[in-house]
Write a protein that holds these residues in place. Sequence first.
Motif, PDB file in Angstrom:
ATOM      1  N   THR A   4       0.815  -1.222   0.000  1.00 43.38           N
ATOM      2  CA  THR A   4       0.000   0.000   0.000  1.00 43.38           C
ATOM      3  C   THR A   4       0.845   1.267   0.000  1.00 43.38           C
ATOM      4  N   LYS A  44      -3.390   2.514  -7.436  1.00 42.97           N
ATOM      5  CA  LYS A  44      -3.569   2.481  -5.980  1.00 42.97           C
ATOM      6  C   LYS A  44      -4.989   2.794  -5.534  1.00 42.97           C
ATOM      7  N   LYS A  45      -5.735   3.523  -6.354  1.00 40.41           N
ATOM      8  CA  LYS A  45      -7.091   3.898  -5.943  1.00 40.41           C
ATOM      9  C   LYS A  45      -8.062   3.631  -7.063  1.00 40.41           C
ATOM     10  N   THR A  47      -8.778   0.707  -5.737  1.00 39.89           N
ATOM     11  CA  THR A  47      -8.210  -0.530  -5.219  1.00 39.89           C
ATOM     12  C   THR A  47      -6.776  -0.658  -5.719  1.00 39.89           C
ATOM     13  N   LEU A  48      -6.014  -1.516  -5.083  1.00 39.62           N
ATOM     14  CA  LEU A  48      -4.661  -1.791  -5.552  1.00 39.62           C
ATOM     15  C   LEU A  48      -4.750  -2.730  -6.746  1.00 39.62           C
ATOM     16  N   ASP A  60      -8.060  -5.127  -2.089  1.00 41.02           N
ATOM     17  CA  ASP A  60      -8.332  -3.963  -1.242  1.00 41.02           C
ATOM     18  C   ASP A  60      -7.100  -3.647  -0.394  1.00 41.02           C
ATOM     19  N   ASN A  61      -7.150  -2.516   0.292  1.00 41.80           N
ATOM     20  CA  ASN A  61      -6.021  -2.088   1.111  1.00 41.80           C
ATOM     21  C   ASN A  61      -5.754  -3.041   2.266  1.00 41.80           C
ATOM     22  N   GLY A  64      -3.528  -5.522   0.841  1.00 42.68           N
ATOM     23  CA  GLY A  64      -2.286  -4.845   0.472  1.00 42.68           C
ATOM     24  C   GLY A  64      -1.379  -4.580   1.669  1.00 42.68           C
ATOM     25  N   GLU A  65      -1.985  -4.359   2.830  1.00 45.12           N
ATOM     26  CA  GLU A  65      -1.218  -4.147   4.058  1.00 45.12           C
ATOM     27  C   GLU A  65      -0.497  -5.410   4.501  1.00 45.12           C
TER      28      GLU A  65
END
Length: 72
Positions: A4, A44-45, A47-48, A60-61, A64-65
């Motif tokens: 992210t 990145k926006k 969604t990744l 989703d983030n 991604g985290e």
Amino acid sequence: MRLTDGKVDNIYIVEAIDIDDKDALNKISSMGILPGTELILLQKKPTLVFKVYNSRFAIDNFLGEKIHVRAL
């Protein structure tokens, strides 16, 4: 760094995946994302979106985290 935090159009190598959440780990690994995998961050926006091998994936983030990468 986490996926992210990456920059669009950069190439990254997956260093590690958080294994705390087994469901998230299963989703990530089912896309072929394992330590040592090369990926290109495309968006990145909202969604990744990234490319792995010849496939594109959107996550989703939250997922991604869980993916730790380093710049190539």
